[in-house]
Scaffold this active site. Sequence first.
Site, mmCIF file in Angstrom:
data_model
loop_
_atom_site.group_PDB
_atom_site.id
_atom_site.type_symbol
_atom_site.label_atom_id
_atom_site.label_comp_id
_atom_site.label_asym_id
_atom_site.label_seq_id
_atom_site.Cartn_x
_atom_site.Cartn_y
_atom_site.Cartn_z
ATOM 1 N N SER A 84 0.829 -1.202 0.000
ATOM 2 C CA SER A 84 0.000 0.000 0.000
ATOM 3 C C SER A 84 0.870 1.261 0.000
ATOM 4 O O SER A 84 1.671 1.451 -0.912
ATOM 5 C CB SER A 84 -0.959 -0.038 1.188
ATOM 6 O OG SER A 84 -1.959 0.935 1.091
ATOM 7 N N ASP A 210 -9.759 -3.583 -6.021
ATOM 8 C CA ASP A 210 -9.230 -2.813 -4.890
ATOM 9 C C ASP A 210 -10.081 -1.557 -4.707
ATOM 10 O O ASP A 210 -10.164 -0.728 -5.611
ATOM 11 C CB ASP A 210 -7.773 -2.431 -5.151
ATOM 12 C CG ASP A 210 -7.072 -1.829 -3.933
ATOM 13 O OD1 ASP A 210 -7.747 -1.154 -3.123
ATOM 14 O OD2 ASP A 210 -5.858 -2.026 -3.799
ATOM 15 N N HIS A 237 -8.043 -4.677 -1.154
ATOM 16 C CA HIS A 237 -6.840 -3.898 -0.854
ATOM 17 C C HIS A 237 -5.918 -4.713 0.051
ATOM 18 O O HIS A 237 -6.160 -4.839 1.249
ATOM 19 C CB HIS A 237 -7.196 -2.571 -0.187
ATOM 20 C CG HIS A 237 -5.989 -1.701 0.013
ATOM 21 N ND1 HIS A 237 -5.189 -1.288 -1.035
ATOM 22 C CD2 HIS A 237 -5.419 -1.189 1.144
ATOM 23 C CE1 HIS A 237 -4.210 -0.554 -0.570
ATOM 24 N NE2 HIS A 237 -4.314 -0.489 0.749
#
Length: 266
Positions: A84, A210, A237
């Site tokens: 991320s 996502d 995600h």
Amino acid sequence: GARGVVLLLHGWEGSADSTYMRLAAARLLDDGFEVVRLNFRDHGQTHHLNEGLFHSNLIDEVVHAAVDLAARLGTGPLAVGGYSLGGNFALRLALRAPAVGLALSQVAVVCPLLDPARTMLAMEQGFPAYLRHFEARWRASLRRKRELYPELYDFGDDVLALRMRPLTQWMVERNTDFGTLERYFDGYSVAGDRLAALQVPASILTAADDPVIPVEDFLEARLPASACLEISRWGGHCGFVEDAALNGFGERWLAERLSRPAPGRG
């Protein structure tokens, strides 16, 4: 006798002890690597170690840490993995590496943030639980900073009650030199053509579903020949749960990619 060193970078409001970081580290250790899990400023109970607030443009600190790590260990190739926002930091570290004399063998990232402005909009318009999660974690972090340094941070609970966008703007205007939210977002964006200059081989895994990082960011990015992009139909995600035991495909993927020859190198 290690095969090399892997530096792992966690996501926003995660830490070196986040489950995905520990699982990835365990797999890499089993594969014969030394592993260093780095905490960003104000993550992993590190608030007392500095007076300044964390923000996403603090790439110089991560570059310095990586250069220092390479100098201290010096025991083989150094690779970087990230999740991320940590994936965003990992890609920016790879972009900076040649200029600072940092020899990175490769980088592997899971659901990296490319365009901060688009991600903010996706969180605001998407499943509310994601936005609420990050807001709650960030408010707790800011509250902890206020407790430690009341002479520097005297903001009230009215500030902490702000939603993500106005709270980010408050932070940018008072604690950075960017002046505006737009310039701040642009400062750590790696969208569009920005990864085209990447000289370090890169592997990127993302998911079409996502809800935080729009898949369009990856479809529109101009990547060098040494980069490998994989888009899973499912995964959310950084989810990628692959069985009933909740084992994570993302952690296995990251370890496997860093164990293979780098993309474009055989």
